[in-house]
Design a protein around this motif. Sequence first.
Motif, PDB file in Angstrom:
ATOM      1  N   VAL A 125      49.088  30.542  19.591  1.00 38.78           N
ATOM      2  CA  VAL A 125      49.608  31.592  20.489  1.00 38.78           C
ATOM      3  C   VAL A 125      49.916  32.914  19.772  1.00 38.78           C
ATOM      4  N   LEU A 126      49.497  33.076  18.536  1.00 35.48           N
ATOM      5  CA  LEU A 126      49.830  34.222  17.684  1.00 35.48           C
ATOM      6  C   LEU A 126      51.310  34.253  17.343  1.00 35.48           C
ATOM      7  N   CYS A 127      52.136  34.415  18.369  1.00 33.38           N
ATOM      8  CA  CYS A 127      53.581  34.420  18.153  1.00 33.38           C
ATOM      9  C   CYS A 127      54.245  34.141  19.493  1.00 33.38           C
ATOM     10  N   HIS A 128      55.502  33.712  19.440  1.00 34.19           N
ATOM     11  CA  HIS A 128      56.270  33.471  20.660  1.00 34.19           C
ATOM     12  C   HIS A 128      56.686  34.824  21.241  1.00 34.19           C
ATOM     13  N   SER A 129      57.099  34.788  22.492  1.00 38.78           N
ATOM     14  CA  SER A 129      57.573  35.974  23.185  1.00 38.78           C
ATOM     15  C   SER A 129      58.878  36.496  22.584  1.00 38.78           C
ATOM     16  N   SER A 130      58.859  37.766  22.156  1.00 38.96           N
ATOM     17  CA  SER A 130      60.105  38.405  21.713  1.00 38.96           C
ATOM     18  C   SER A 130      61.065  38.532  22.881  1.00 38.96           C
ATOM     19  N   PHE A 131      60.510  38.788  24.039  1.00 34.97           N
ATOM     20  CA  PHE A 131      61.278  38.972  25.263  1.00 34.97           C
ATOM     21  C   PHE A 131      62.187  37.754  25.487  1.00 34.97           C
ATOM     22  N   SER A 132      61.621  36.571  25.429  1.00 36.29           N
ATOM     23  CA  SER A 132      62.408  35.346  25.598  1.00 36.29           C
ATOM     24  C   SER A 132      63.328  35.095  24.402  1.00 36.29           C
ATOM     25  N   GLN A 133      62.776  35.240  23.220  1.00 30.91           N
ATOM     26  CA  GLN A 133      63.573  34.930  22.026  1.00 30.91           C
ATOM     27  C   GLN A 133      64.799  35.832  21.931  1.00 30.91           C
ATOM     28  N   LEU A 134      64.608  37.124  22.202  1.00 34.24           N
ATOM     29  CA  LEU A 134      65.737  38.039  22.069  1.00 34.24           C
ATOM     30  C   LEU A 134      66.736  37.851  23.209  1.00 34.24           C
ATOM     31  N   ASP A 142      63.619  26.616   7.667  1.00 37.70           N
ATOM     32  CA  ASP A 142      62.895  25.389   8.024  1.00 37.70           C
ATOM     33  C   ASP A 142      62.740  25.212   9.537  1.00 37.70           C
ATOM     34  N   VAL A 143      63.143  26.240  10.281  1.00 39.98           N
ATOM     35  CA  VAL A 143      63.044  26.196  11.745  1.00 39.98           C
ATOM     36  C   VAL A 143      61.826  27.005  12.196  1.00 39.98           C
ATOM     37  N   VAL A 144      61.084  26.476  13.141  1.00 38.30           N
ATOM     38  CA  VAL A 144      59.992  27.213  13.774  1.00 38.30           C
ATOM     39  C   VAL A 144      60.294  27.274  15.269  1.00 38.30           C
ATOM     40  N   VAL A 145      60.325  28.474  15.822  1.00 38.52           N
ATOM     41  CA  VAL A 145      60.572  28.632  17.261  1.00 38.52           C
ATOM     42  C   VAL A 145      59.259  28.373  18.005  1.00 38.52           C
ATOM     43  N   THR A 146      59.334  27.578  19.067  1.00 38.47           N
ATOM     44  CA  THR A 146      58.122  27.185  19.793  1.00 38.47           C
ATOM     45  C   THR A 146      58.269  27.431  21.299  1.00 38.47           C
ATOM     46  N   VAL A 147      57.150  27.385  22.002  1.00 36.69           N
ATOM     47  CA  VAL A 147      57.137  27.572  23.455  1.00 36.69           C
ATOM     48  C   VAL A 147      57.617  26.272  24.107  1.00 36.69           C
ATOM     49  N   GLY A 148      58.920  26.140  24.155  1.00 36.56           N
ATOM     50  CA  GLY A 148      59.514  24.861  24.538  1.00 36.56           C
ATOM     51  C   GLY A 148      59.301  23.844  23.429  1.00 36.56           C
ATOM     52  N   ALA A 149      60.046  22.748  23.473  1.00 34.49           N
ATOM     53  CA  ALA A 149      59.818  21.686  22.491  1.00 34.49           C
ATOM     54  C   ALA A 149      58.424  21.085  22.690  1.00 34.49           C
TER      55      ALA A 149
END
Lengths: 410, 410
Positions: A257-266, A82-89
């Motif tokens: 944005v298609l998808c968030h940055s893996s670079f930041s997420q990882l 139920d969580v969606v990762v976003t580019v900042g809140a």
Amino acid sequence: MVASEIRALFAVASRPEVVSLAGGMPYVSALPLDEFGGMVGELIARNGAEALQYASAQGDPRLREQICDVMALEGVQACADDVVVTVGAQQALDLITRIFVNPGDVVLAEGPSYVGALGTFASYQADVVHVAMDEGGLIPEALEETLVRLRREGRTVKFLYTVPTFQNPAGVTLTAARRTRLLELAAEYDILIIEDNPYGLLGFDDEPMRALRADDSERVIYLGTFSKTIASGLRVGWALAPHAVRAKLVLAAESAVLCHSSFSQLAVREYLSTQPWREQIKEFRLLYRERRDAMLDALDTLMPEGCTWTRPGGGFFVWLTLPEGLDAKAMAPRAIAERVAYVPGTGFYADGNGRRDMRISYCYPEPDRIREGVRRLAGVIENELRTLDTFGGVGHRRSSGVDTPGPEVF
Amino acid sequence: MVASEIRALFAVASRPEVVSLAGGMPYVSALPLDEFGGMVGELIARNGAEALQYASAQGDPRLREQICDVMALEGVQACADDVVVTVGAQQALDLITRIFVNPGDVVLAEGPSYVGALGTFASYQADVVHVAMDEGGLIPEALEETLVRLRREGRTVKFLYTVPTFQNPAGVTLTAARRTRLLELAAEYDILIIEDNPYGLLGFDDEPMRALRADDSERVIYLGTFSKTIASGLRVGWALAPHAVRAKLVLAAESAVLCHSSFSQLAVREYLSTQPWREQIKEFRLLYRERRDAMLDALDTLMPEGCTWTRPGGGFFVWLTLPEGLDAKAMAPRAIAERVAYVPGTGFYADGNGRRDMRISYCYPEPDRIREGVRRLAGVIENELRTLDTFGGVGHRRSSGVDTPGPEVF
């Protein structure tokens, strides 16, 4: 002042000789940068094929589990699905507004409220209606009155946007009793709550407050971020939403944005897995508490009579109200001339209120600079009071037009 | 197949035993990951206070200058002040659509067109009208006919969206003569062009094509990205726009995400400053050329009569058209059963066209896997042709409903 003038003001405010109490930047230099760099370098060398590649639109699965662990500190029980990762809140706020709001719909928000949220609501042509707050946060009676009035007027309320804990900009926290009442009202009047909680883990005294979402998983969408607990430059935030909303959020994120940055997420995933993040948050709390103390002490000592301010128990901000007859927006250029900057209160209202108010932040400058900034600010206010006393009014003519602060005001 | 079924299909397609010719993922493992990791690690240790902090909404100033240097390779003369850094070019597309398009407005796009753009246009309720293309790209006569017809119908055309070079999904490139004619038509009919150019520097033979933007700075908004020339997981793209549009883009970006990640932006800035990025692009070109050759050789050798396909001079994709009577969407599950995946063509049209088409990509699998994938695909098609021959029709019943591919299809 129009927006461009405010930007110009901030450009001046960023000069080294000016003490800026305006920005909301976290003090990221407190992170162990060598360790952080080493960790990221190793991550790329070992797992660059993943960290530099596209990811899923919902966000990294392991990171979403870790986000649930973080929210558990505030009593939230959640499932990673139920969580969606976003580019900042901020992106979560944008996508939620995009999904729910049609032009002319009402969005309720505390008065004052977070400037970045007001900007987003305005961009979707929402009609923001402010609800009064005091030292204990949003006032439930004021909320109910507003809901009754809007219902009578036949207006559609899409949601209540609230920063219940260590609020930006007011620095106040919704009491436990009011949290209960707020959830009752939301159920009674069938409204959704957007709980924006960037500062919840940055309390100075007690255990973290229980989040609204901890007691209502169907009517509350929770927004979180690592901007203040790790680093703002990573732009990793999230939304925890009821299942049906979550699905729409993923589609909207994909379109945006298609998808968030893996670079930041990882980088965040690795940090939470390998670094002492709880201890680091404790360090941030001590650091900001020292600065909060420096600001409150200086205010107590130096501010002229008639000024009032909030006493935050966490977060980044104090909300200061000037004596009757003064105008914080008109005063801003004169404060800059005296080498101190703040954000005039009108930017935190959609309805022109806040002329006597300002937000002053203690998150970024060091304690001595904070004291010096408050000293300069007190001098400016005293000067305004003298002018008022002599001429019966100061600077109102200089204070007109649009006044949305720029991106420097987080 | 509905969207959820396509997602399920892709979940199966990502199994190791399946050769996926479906994805559009760049082969980031070709980067020197140790060096990249070392560079980022050092950047954080040395300059973490900037790399982990909020940034301006327009993007890092030095990075925007470097972006101008990159675009100069395609003949574009630009000023850093007219560049906005975005979360991939996808965000630029989203913000531009948000700024320009009202529900029901017409957006022109090649047929077929990039699936991520079609998704964004649909989310703003644009009415996409496709313009025919052939091996030489968009056909100017078809564009003019369409413009005349729409004008007669009183429709508002907001812009033409085009991927002129090594198009996604068709792999074709707009000829120089047609570029000139396209700009003439844009001026004559007063339309804006969105030039999306992710693959422009990944040509296999000649110098980079001259961008449309190189010959018209007022009517062309150029979208670029480092997703294919450095790494997609960084999510660093940009828009170069006329000044008035640029200002609106910055405000829209601020409202959408506050600001882009400094972490990603500074990694790119550092990479462009310190690493041999031109040589790395040359390596990518050689790598993708080898894979393109492997795919075209295998297609020439193995495909049954009646299949046709494009011969890309760069980029990631071949567009394959099946013999009359076959249906690429209906065939997809049977191809998966034979351990080969592709993207059915209907996802690249807003109007239900593309049933006989598919996109097959050579960017990610290694040459031997590409050959094996084409071999399996040829077998599946031969089987379909036999069934068609025997029963006079295959699988049309299985092919209905929505069919937007998921985020795996870039």
